[in-house]
Every structure is written in structure tokens, then in C-alpha cells.
Write an enzyme that holds these catalytic residues in place. Structure first.
Site, PDB file in Angstrom:
ATOM      1  N   LYS A  85       8.371 -44.836  19.301  1.00  0.00           N
ATOM      2  CA  LYS A  85       9.304 -45.670  18.532  1.00  0.00           C
ATOM      3  C   LYS A  85       8.659 -46.129  17.232  1.00  0.00           C
ATOM      4  CE  LYS A  85      11.441 -48.492  21.421  1.00  0.00           C
ATOM      5  NZ  LYS A  85      11.793 -49.720  22.177  1.00  0.00           N
ATOM      6  N   ASP A 123       7.924 -45.595  11.251  1.00  0.00           N
ATOM      7  CA  ASP A 123       6.751 -45.878  10.414  1.00  0.00           C
ATOM      8  C   ASP A 123       6.282 -47.324  10.493  1.00  0.00           C
ATOM      9  OD1 ASP A 123       6.373 -43.269   9.454  1.00  0.00           O
ATOM     10  OD2 ASP A 123       7.959 -43.524   7.967  1.00  0.00           O
ATOM     11  N   LYS A 137       3.329 -52.366  26.382  1.00  0.00           N
ATOM     12  CA  LYS A 137       4.396 -53.127  27.030  1.00  0.00           C
ATOM     13  C   LYS A 137       3.801 -53.987  28.116  1.00  0.00           C
ATOM     14  CE  LYS A 137       8.974 -53.070  26.735  1.00  0.00           C
ATOM     15  NZ  LYS A 137       9.670 -52.665  25.507  1.00  0.00           N
TER      16      LYS A 137
HETATM   17  N1  GLU Z   1      10.858 -55.174  23.364  1.00  0.00           N
HETATM   18  C1  GLU Z   1      11.350 -54.591  22.150  1.00  0.00           C
HETATM   19  C2  GLU Z   1      11.403 -53.085  22.273  1.00  0.00           C
HETATM   20  O1  GLU Z   1      11.516 -52.545  23.347  1.00  0.00           O
HETATM   21  C3  GLU Z   1      10.624 -55.100  20.929  1.00  0.00           C
HETATM   22  C4  GLU Z   1       9.172 -54.817  20.848  1.00  0.00           C
HETATM   23  C5  GLU Z   1       8.437 -55.553  19.717  1.00  0.00           C
HETATM   24  O2  GLU Z   1       9.100 -56.182  18.904  1.00  0.00           O
HETATM   25  O3  GLU Z   1       7.226 -55.473  19.688  1.00  0.00           O
HETATM   26  O4  GLU Z   1      11.393 -52.383  21.308  1.00  0.00           O
END
Ligand code: GLU
Length: 478
Positions: A98, A103, A110
Site C-alpha cells: 500500500k 509513494d 500492523k
Molecule cells: N489502518 C489503516 C490502514 O489499514 C491506516 C494505517 C496508517 O495510517 O498507518 O491502512
């Protein structure tokens, strides 16, 4: 097929690995490098006691750092009874791709705490959150340059403020302490627009995907979001903002929604603000006037509602080999992480549907988290230095145009033109730019690679190549 003869569904983690393997074969990269990109670099599993009432509960928790090709690592923390090591690994893995796709210069991570947050009082949740943060500190697994958590399912600004405060208590001499976590409340060094960011990013992504005439012609739709029918599974932070912004700014027609208590459908559309108000007042979406209600046990019918765009915005593994053939939507827009299994996807693609994949579509959250982290490191709100200067410059230009042309520009027009950007304006435009550019890159892969025909594979190819180039420039792999 009957239940007994059907192949077991792949787990969430297995689906993510399948998606990786599908894409990896189109990259031509060295197998050793692909193996390194694919592997979870660090998995922390913790157990800690928390006193709840008169009892001591042993809480199971995780933090997975999937990739250190860039640091800090980044990703939310989930509070849910379903948390397990594989789930957190799958989610951390998705974060790596992601970030690469939009970028955002972070590795993926997580966290997960195996609790049902709705069973605990705020005081108990605070204890759990602070203790979890301490466990991360002990392992050197949190910090603005190490690993930066954020909200995910079951957590929000309140939890992030507790994490920040706990971190600061231990690391009072870290001037960048605020950058240890994102998604904080605005008055706790957060950024305007973070709460709506994932939903707003989903909107920009869908709007972009449906804007291409050729792509829409393939599924028998006209280009443009205006008037398209949309169904949303889950009215949490992501689902509700997606629905609100798609309706208010994109002209989409919300015809169905679901929540834990059930689902509702109304072919000629519902005002999403009114639905949310109704739920707040009655405690449920069921019996919303004019809509057909599906009670709790039938709530998964939402996925099979007639519509142009289906937005699963709840949890993983919702569309599987079992129900994929019954999905009527032409576009499946993955606002949640992992809502479609790799087997479900094969069926949807064979039926000619477009899937806008999670790794791209829900990246708005981490994009604005990146803006928040930058704000924290710069110790200044975006727009503070230039807002007034720009405003004055534009006002001078407006005056000059008036003088040179002899036309008077109305006060309303002046207010529109002669204004400097506030933080929220910059966050929104930065997010919009990010989502449009990333979609363009993914679409370009589709055009370039003759054997790649779906957006997810294209997005993964794009991500893998970007991550690979970091490793290759270090000379570790041939
Ligand atoms: N939990 C969100 C995701 O799955 C945001 C992650 C974040 O902002 O670091 O993308």
C-alpha cells in the site's frame, strides 16, 4: 458444489501471498529478491496481564513489521476478538505494498490486540492501550523513526492519544515524540482531515476508476460517478465517510448499506446523512422508512444487492468462492483490507467485473498519516507560513485584473480566488493528487504488461518493482 467437496478457502494471509505470487511472475525479478520482499521481517507476540474488575485478564497482542526496506514501518492497530498472528501478518504485508503504491516512504506494519473493545470500559481500554505501548517500547518497536502505529478496526483518535502520552512519558527527551503514532486528535498533534482520509481516498479512487470511458464501456457503464448506484457494507469510519463523500461530492446514489444489526436496500436511493441520523436515534438501520430491511442473520445479503458499485468496508474474507458468483455489482471497490479472497476474486474476474483493490483504494488513510508524521517532524501546521502571503498575492492579482479590465469581480468570486490554503485544503489536495497519480501508475502497468489484465495484479507489480528498486540500489541482489 456441496460443502464437503469444495476446496477450503484460502486464509487471508494465503490470499495475500497468492496475490503476490500472481504479480511476481510478471516482474522478472530474482527469486531471492522476491522471497525477501514477500517475507514478514519481524513478528512480535506478546501476552500481558491487565486487571479488569476483580480479575486478571491475560491479553494476547501482536505487532508485525513486514518490511524494513524503508523505515519507519507503518500501520494501524486493530482491537478485535478475531485477531491472530496470521491476520496481523496479512495486514502488515498489505501495508508494505500500500505504502509503495501511493509513494509513502514507509515499510509496512500492523498491530493487533485480541479483545472485543466494546466489552471494556474506557478506563480498562486505556490500561490495555498503555500497557501494549509499553510492551512495544520494551522491544524498541515504536518511535517516529522505528515503527509508527495508527488507528484500524476498533481503535481511533482516543487510543492514539493514549499511545502518544505513554510514549512521551518514557521518551520525554525525544523532540519528535508526536511522530510516534498518527491518527491522533487534532489538539494532540493530529492533522485535520485524518479521520475522513481513508473514506475520502476511497472516493477519489472510485471517481478516478470510473472516469475512463474505455474501462467503463467494457462493463456496460457510462463514465462518471454521478448517478451511479452504490452499496456499502459497514458504516464504520471508512464506510460512512466513503458514503457521505461519494454522495455529497460525487453524486453517487446510495441504494444499500449494512451494519452489524442488518442491512437495508432502497432501489431509488437514500440520503446517507438521514440513514446515519436514523441509526443514531433508533440504534439500528433496520426499518429505515421506505427501505427493505434484512435482519441480522441475513445481513450478508448486502453483498448481493443490485448496484453499480459495491463497497465492502468492513472486514476481510467477505467475498469468497461461496458467494462470488452471486455478486451483482459491476465494480467491487475494496475499502476494507482483504474483503475478497483470491478464490472469490477469480470468480469475479471471470464474470468480467472490475475490482479496485484494497492496496490502492484504501491507502488514503496511510497517506494522510504520512502528512501527519511530516507535520509532527516539522513541528508546524501545514499552511502556516504561506497562507497569508498567498492570500495577499491573489488579492493583488484580482485588483490588478479589475483595474486593467474595468470589470468588477464580485465579493463571492474574490473570496473564492483570493484565499490561501488552510491545513485541511492542503491535506485534501495532497490526498487527491496522491490517489489520482497512483491510479495512473497502476493503469499504466495494465497497458504495458500484456499478460496482466486486472488492477490488483497491476498494483502489486507496481509495488514489487518499487520495493525491489530499493534493494537493487543497495547491491544486495543481482
Ligand atoms: N489502518 C489503516 C490502514 O489499514 C491506516 C494505517 C496508517 O495510517 O498507518 O491502512
Amino acid at each position: 458444489m456441496t460443502k464437503n467437496t469444495r476446496k477450503a478457502e484460502p486464509s487471508f494471509y494465503q490470499s495475500v501471498q497468492n496475490y503476490f505470487d500472481n504479480a511476481a511472475q510478471h516482474t522478472g525479478l530474482h527469486q531471492g529478491l522476491l522471497d525477501q520482499i514477500k517475507a514478514c521481517n519481524a513478528v512480535y507476540r506478546m501476552h500481558f496481564p491487565v486487571k479488569v474488575g476483580n480479575e486478571y485478564k491475560v491479553i494476547e497482542a501482536y505487532r508485525v513489521q513486514h518490511s524494513h526496506h524503508r523505515t519507519p514501518t507503518k500501520g494501524g492497530i486493530r482491537y478485535s476478538n478475531h485477531v491472530n498472528q496470521e491476520e496481523v501478518m496479512a495486514l502488515a504485508t498489505l501495508m508494505t505494498y500500500k505504502c509503495a503504491i501511493v509513494d509513502v516512504p514507509f515499510g509496512g506494519a500492523k498491530g493487533g490486540v485480541k479483545i472485543n473493545p466494546w466489552e471494556f470500559t474506557p478506563h480498562q481500554l486505556e490500561k490495555i492501550t498503555r500497557r501494549y505501548t509499553t510492551e512495544l517500547l520494551r522491544r524498541n518497536a515504536i518511535g517516529p523513526s522505528i515503527d509508527v502505529p495508527a488507528p484500524d478496526y476498533g481503535t481511533g483518535g482516543r487510543e492514539m492519544a493514549w499511545i502518544y502520552d505513554t510514549y512521551r512519558t518514557f521518551k520525554g527527551d525525544d523532540i519528535d515524540a508526536a511522530g510516534c503514532v498518527t491518527g491522533k486528535p487534532v489538539n494532540q498533534s493530529g492533522i485535520r482531515g485524518r479521520t475522513e482520509a481513508t473514506g475520502r481516498g476511497v472516493f477519489y479512487g472510485i471517481r478516478e476508476a470510473v472516469s475512463y470511458k474505455d474501462d467503463m464501456a467494457k462493463i456496460g457503464l457510462e463514465p462518471g460517478l454521478e448517478g451511479k448506484t452504490m452499496v456499502i457494507q459497514g458504516l464504520g469510519n471508512v464506510g460512512s465517510h466513503t458514503a457521505i463523500i461519494s454522495q455529497d461530492e460525487g453524486g453517487a446514489k446510495i441504494v444499500g448499506v449494512s451494519e452489524v444489526e442488518g442491512a437495508i436496500y432502497k432501489a431509488d436511493g437514500m440520503d446517507i446523512h438521514d440513514v446515519l441520523k436514523f441509526r443514531k436515534e433508533t440504534g439500528s438501520i433496520l426499518n429505515y422508512p421506505g427501505a427493505t430491511s434484512f435482519e441480522k442473520k441475513d445481513r450478508y445479503a448486502v453483498l448481493e444487492f443490485e448496484c453499480d458499485i459495491l463497497v465492502p468496508a468492513a472486514l476481510e474474507n467477505q467475498i469468497t468462492a461461496e458467494n462470488a458468483a452471486r455478486i451483482k455489482a459491476k465494480i467491487i471497490a475494496e475499502a476494507a483490507n482483504g474483503p475478497v479472497t483470491s478464490e472469490g476474486e477469480a470468480i469475479l474476474l471471470a464474470a468480467g467485473k472490475i475490482i479496485i483493490p484494497d492496496v490502492y483504494l484504501n491507502a488514503g488513510g496511510v497517506t494522510v498519516s504520512y502528512f501527519e508524521w511530516l507535520k509532527n517532524l516539522s513541528h508546524m501546521r501545514f499552511g502556516r507560513m504561506e497562507k497569508r502571503f498567498n492570500q495577499n498575492t491573489y488579492a493583488n492579482i484580482v485588483e490588478l485584473v479589475e483595474r486593467l479590465t474595468g470589470h468588477t469581480i464580485s465579493d463571492k468570486e474574490k473570496a473564492l480566488i483570493a484565499r490561501g490554503a488552510d491545513e485541511i485544503d492542503l491535506v485534501r489536495s495532497g490526498l487527491e493528487e496522491t490517489m489520482i497519480t497512483a491510479y495512473g501508475q497502476v493503469r499504466e502497468v495494465l497497458k504495458q504488461k500484456k499478460n496482466v489484465s486486472d488492477l490488483r495484479t497491476a498494483a502489486f507489480v507496481n509495488a514489487i518493482n518499487k520495493i525491489a528498486s530499493d534493494y537493487l540500489s543497495l547491491g544486495i541482489f543481482p
